[in-house]
Scaffold this motif. Sequence first.
Motif, PDB file in Angstrom:
ATOM      1  N   LEU A  53       0.731  -1.276   0.023  1.00 21.34           N
ATOM      2  CA  LEU A  53      -0.121  -0.119   0.063  1.00 21.34           C
ATOM      3  C   LEU A  53       0.888   1.256   0.016  1.00 21.34           C
ATOM      4  CD1 LEU A  53      -2.611  -1.080   2.495  1.00 21.34           C
ATOM      5  CD2 LEU A  53      -2.776  -1.384   0.124  1.00 21.34           C
ATOM      6  N   GLY A  54       2.233   1.108  -0.088  1.00 21.68           N
ATOM      7  CA  GLY A  54       3.152   2.222  -0.107  1.00 21.68           C
ATOM      8  C   GLY A  54       3.098   2.822   1.398  1.00 21.68           C
ATOM      9  N   PHE A  55       2.593   2.257   2.532  1.00 22.59           N
ATOM     10  CA  PHE A  55       2.569   2.779   4.062  1.00 22.59           C
ATOM     11  C   PHE A  55       4.053   2.912   4.553  1.00 22.59           C
ATOM     12  CE2 PHE A  55      -2.076   1.753   5.154  1.00 22.59           C
ATOM     13  CZ  PHE A  55      -2.703   2.674   4.017  1.00 22.59           C
ATOM     14  N   ALA A  56       5.077   2.097   3.869  1.00 23.35           N
ATOM     15  CA  ALA A  56       6.268   2.416   4.477  1.00 23.35           C
ATOM     16  C   ALA A  56       6.993   3.827   4.309  1.00 23.35           C
ATOM     17  CB  ALA A  56       7.267   1.561   3.825  1.00 23.35           C
ATOM     18  N   THR A  57       6.456   4.669   3.698  1.00 23.36           N
ATOM     19  CA  THR A  57       6.689   5.978   3.648  1.00 23.36           C
ATOM     20  C   THR A  57       5.730   6.915   3.743  1.00 23.36           C
ATOM     21  OG1 THR A  57       6.687   5.563   1.252  1.00 23.36           O
ATOM     22  CG2 THR A  57       8.867   5.496   2.086  1.00 23.36           C
ATOM     23  N   ASP A  58       4.508   6.478   4.123  1.00 30.34           N
ATOM     24  CA  ASP A  58       3.307   7.341   4.507  1.00 30.34           C
ATOM     25  C   ASP A  58       3.577   8.301   5.475  1.00 30.34           C
ATOM     26  OD1 ASP A  58       0.525   7.874   5.876  1.00 30.34           O
ATOM     27  OD2 ASP A  58      -0.043   7.299   3.730  1.00 30.34           O
ATOM     28  N   PRO A  59       3.311   9.772   5.060  1.00 24.20           N
ATOM     29  CA  PRO A  59       3.609  10.755   6.180  1.00 24.20           C
ATOM     30  C   PRO A  59       2.891  10.537   7.407  1.00 24.20           C
ATOM     31  CG  PRO A  59       3.243  11.687   3.964  1.00 24.20           C
ATOM     32  CD  PRO A  59       2.938  10.152   3.877  1.00 24.20           C
ATOM     33  N   ASP A  60       1.665   9.853   7.445  1.00 25.14           N
ATOM     34  CA  ASP A  60       1.052   9.718   8.518  1.00 25.14           C
ATOM     35  C   ASP A  60       1.450   8.882   9.450  1.00 25.14           C
ATOM     36  OD1 ASP A  60      -1.003  11.824   7.687  1.00 25.14           O
ATOM     37  OD2 ASP A  60      -2.201  10.456   6.808  1.00 25.14           O
ATOM     38  N   LEU A  61       1.962   7.710   8.724  1.00 27.28           N
ATOM     39  CA  LEU A  61       2.483   6.725   9.670  1.00 27.28           C
ATOM     40  C   LEU A  61       4.017   6.951  10.131  1.00 27.28           C
ATOM     41  CD1 LEU A  61       0.200   5.030   8.144  1.00 27.28           C
ATOM     42  CD2 LEU A  61       1.973   3.133   8.394  1.00 27.28           C
ATOM     43  N   ILE A  62       4.709   7.759   9.519  1.00 29.63           N
ATOM     44  CA  ILE A  62       6.019   8.369   9.977  1.00 29.63           C
ATOM     45  C   ILE A  62       5.822   9.370  10.977  1.00 29.63           C
ATOM     46  CG2 ILE A  62       8.083   9.850   9.325  1.00 29.63           C
ATOM     47  CD1 ILE A  62       7.610   8.619   6.614  1.00 29.63           C
ATOM     48  N   ALA A  63       4.687  10.181  11.001  1.00 30.34           N
ATOM     49  CA  ALA A  63       4.555  11.075  12.087  1.00 30.34           C
ATOM     50  C   ALA A  63       4.081  10.422  13.433  1.00 30.34           C
ATOM     51  CB  ALA A  63       3.450  12.042  11.471  1.00 30.34           C
ATOM     52  N   ALA A  64       3.325   9.394  13.243  1.00 26.20           N
ATOM     53  CA  ALA A  64       2.744   8.569  14.373  1.00 26.20           C
ATOM     54  C   ALA A  64       3.918   7.789  15.010  1.00 26.20           C
ATOM     55  CB  ALA A  64       1.740   7.466  13.869  1.00 26.20           C
ATOM     56  N   ALA A  65       4.876   7.292  14.162  1.00 29.22           N
ATOM     57  CA  ALA A  65       6.084   6.532  14.800  1.00 29.22           C
ATOM     58  C   ALA A  65       7.003   7.771  15.494  1.00 29.22           C
ATOM     59  CB  ALA A  65       6.790   6.135  13.655  1.00 29.22           C
ATOM     60  N   ASN A  66       7.162   8.953  14.792  1.00 29.88           N
ATOM     61  CA  ASN A  66       7.953   9.799  15.604  1.00 29.88           C
ATOM     62  C   ASN A  66       7.412  10.310  16.859  1.00 29.88           C
ATOM     63  OD1 ASN A  66       9.955   9.636  13.535  1.00 29.88           O
ATOM     64  ND2 ASN A  66       8.878  11.623  12.530  1.00 29.88           N
ATOM     65  N   LYS A  67       6.108  10.614  16.728  1.00 28.37           N
ATOM     66  CA  LYS A  67       5.363  10.818  18.088  1.00 28.37           C
ATOM     67  C   LYS A  67       5.255   9.917  19.224  1.00 28.37           C
ATOM     68  CE  LYS A  67       0.833  12.389  19.931  1.00 28.37           C
ATOM     69  NZ  LYS A  67      -0.798  12.513  19.584  1.00 28.37           N
ATOM     70  N   ALA A  68       5.118   8.702  18.789  1.00 31.51           N
ATOM     71  CA  ALA A  68       5.331   7.678  19.949  1.00 31.51           C
ATOM     72  C   ALA A  68       6.871   7.393  20.538  1.00 31.51           C
ATOM     73  CB  ALA A  68       4.872   6.405  19.253  1.00 31.51           C
ATOM     74  N   THR A  69       7.524   7.709  19.546  1.00 26.59           N
ATOM     75  CA  THR A  69       9.135   7.629  19.825  1.00 26.59           C
ATOM     76  C   THR A  69       9.291   8.645  21.012  1.00 26.59           C
ATOM     77  OG1 THR A  69       9.620   6.448  17.903  1.00 26.59           O
ATOM     78  CG2 THR A  69      11.526   7.443  18.919  1.00 26.59           C
ATOM     79  N   GLU A  70       9.155   9.908  20.794  1.00 26.13           N
ATOM     80  CA  GLU A  70       9.245  11.012  21.763  1.00 26.13           C
ATOM     81  C   GLU A  70       8.561  10.701  23.022  1.00 26.13           C
ATOM     82  OE1 GLU A  70       8.121  14.494  19.459  1.00 26.13           O
ATOM     83  OE2 GLU A  70       9.631  14.513  18.096  1.00 26.13           O
ATOM     84  N   GLU A  71       7.238  10.092  22.923  1.00 29.29           N
ATOM     85  CA  GLU A  71       6.713   9.575  23.959  1.00 29.29           C
ATOM     86  C   GLU A  71       7.124   8.609  24.929  1.00 29.29           C
ATOM     87  OE1 GLU A  71       1.976   9.185  25.600  1.00 29.29           O
ATOM     88  OE2 GLU A  71       2.155   9.768  23.366  1.00 29.29           O
ATOM     89  N   TYR A  72       7.438   7.613  24.388  1.00 27.67           N
ATOM     90  CA  TYR A  72       7.706   6.293  25.002  1.00 27.67           C
ATOM     91  C   TYR A  72       9.144   5.596  24.748  1.00 27.67           C
ATOM     92  CZ  TYR A  72       2.597   5.520  24.957  1.00 27.67           C
ATOM     93  OH  TYR A  72       1.286   5.503  24.995  1.00 27.67           O
TER      94      TYR A  72
END
Length: 396
Positions: A53-72
């Motif tokens: 689905l091309g999700f490996a570079t999807d901006p929304d998924l990247i943003a979610a990963a970055n936010k969770a990394t900063e939080e957890y």
Amino acid sequence: MTSKNLVKVLEESLQDLRDKGLYNQIDTLDEANGPEISIEGKKVINLSSNNYLGFATDPDLIAAANKATEEYGVGAGAVRTINGTLKIHNELEATLAKFKKTEATIAFQSGFNSNMGAIPAVMTKKDAILSDELNHASIIDGCRLSGAKIIRVKHQDMEDLRAKAKEAVESGLYEKIMYITDGVFSMDGDVAKLDQSIDICEEFDIITYVDDAHGSGVMGKGAGTVKHFGLSDRVDIQMGTLSKGLGVVGGYVAGKQVLIDWLKVRGRPFLFSTSLTPGAAAAAKAGVEKLMTSDEPVTKLWDNADYLKQGLVNLGFNIGHSESPITPCIVGDENLTQQFSTRLREEGVYAKSIVFPTVPRGTGRVRNMPSAAHTKDQLDRALAIYEKVGKELGII
């Protein structure tokens, strides 16, 4: 000191693989795994990724990963059963259960780990497993680890399944019997006949297990092959991945709450390996939510897959019996298959060769994996290269 015998045996074995066209050269990408990639500085159209689905570079998924990394943080810090279960893990599992329409799910570190954890946790040496002969290696290894009697069923042969199910049940030798199959078979792209096999299993009260690694994000509006056939309430165990259609990493098992509770105390990868990173869990959750709100990614995937398939067939390539985006160009001879893949890459298409032992000897193929991210222009360019190289090598 390194054993001289070990080095000698390994060197000879590697050379034997090279001579037979069975050695797989691992390539390194210079950039993200998108519809076009760069390898050693050369741009090529990418038809080898599972990133459906091309999700490996999807901006929304990247943003979610970055936010969770900063939080957890970058890692969970422990196995799930000690203190490695973070809120984001529970949120991912709850979202997956809603998507799969099951009571609960459990997330593992990979699809391979999911099968290695779930099958031996449910089945024992007192049991028997009816397994399709073309099932994935992770299923085979999971079955072996369980100690159960493994009964090979001819690929997609419902008469053979019925006969072997009847024989196993009537023998009285086994405490439990399971039937396990891929939902989408990764080398040929054909789809399991779940509408028929589940009827047979219910007739004989056999446990049903579907590995939907290549159906997740692809079949059933993304929810998988079981959903495609409308069998969500009739399949006991569903396995899926977070690494293909969802473009992240990890795997999961979905089913009844009692099943998931059992796997959380007996699934060895869950018990003895650090859990998914927070970033991966959050990105996967974002991907599932995207599929729950829009059919567009899956529709685009199938549109591109159908376009590429028809183009290859029109050129005269043998694509077998594919019923999914997985589209093999079956060549046969292993060395010719390797040569075909090499020439495609030289001309601008990256499509990896698949040979024994991944597929039976004499059935070498180049496997194409179109994605929702490809443009028609990219697919047209790929088809033009296929025509040129296919004619050059006498394949078409």
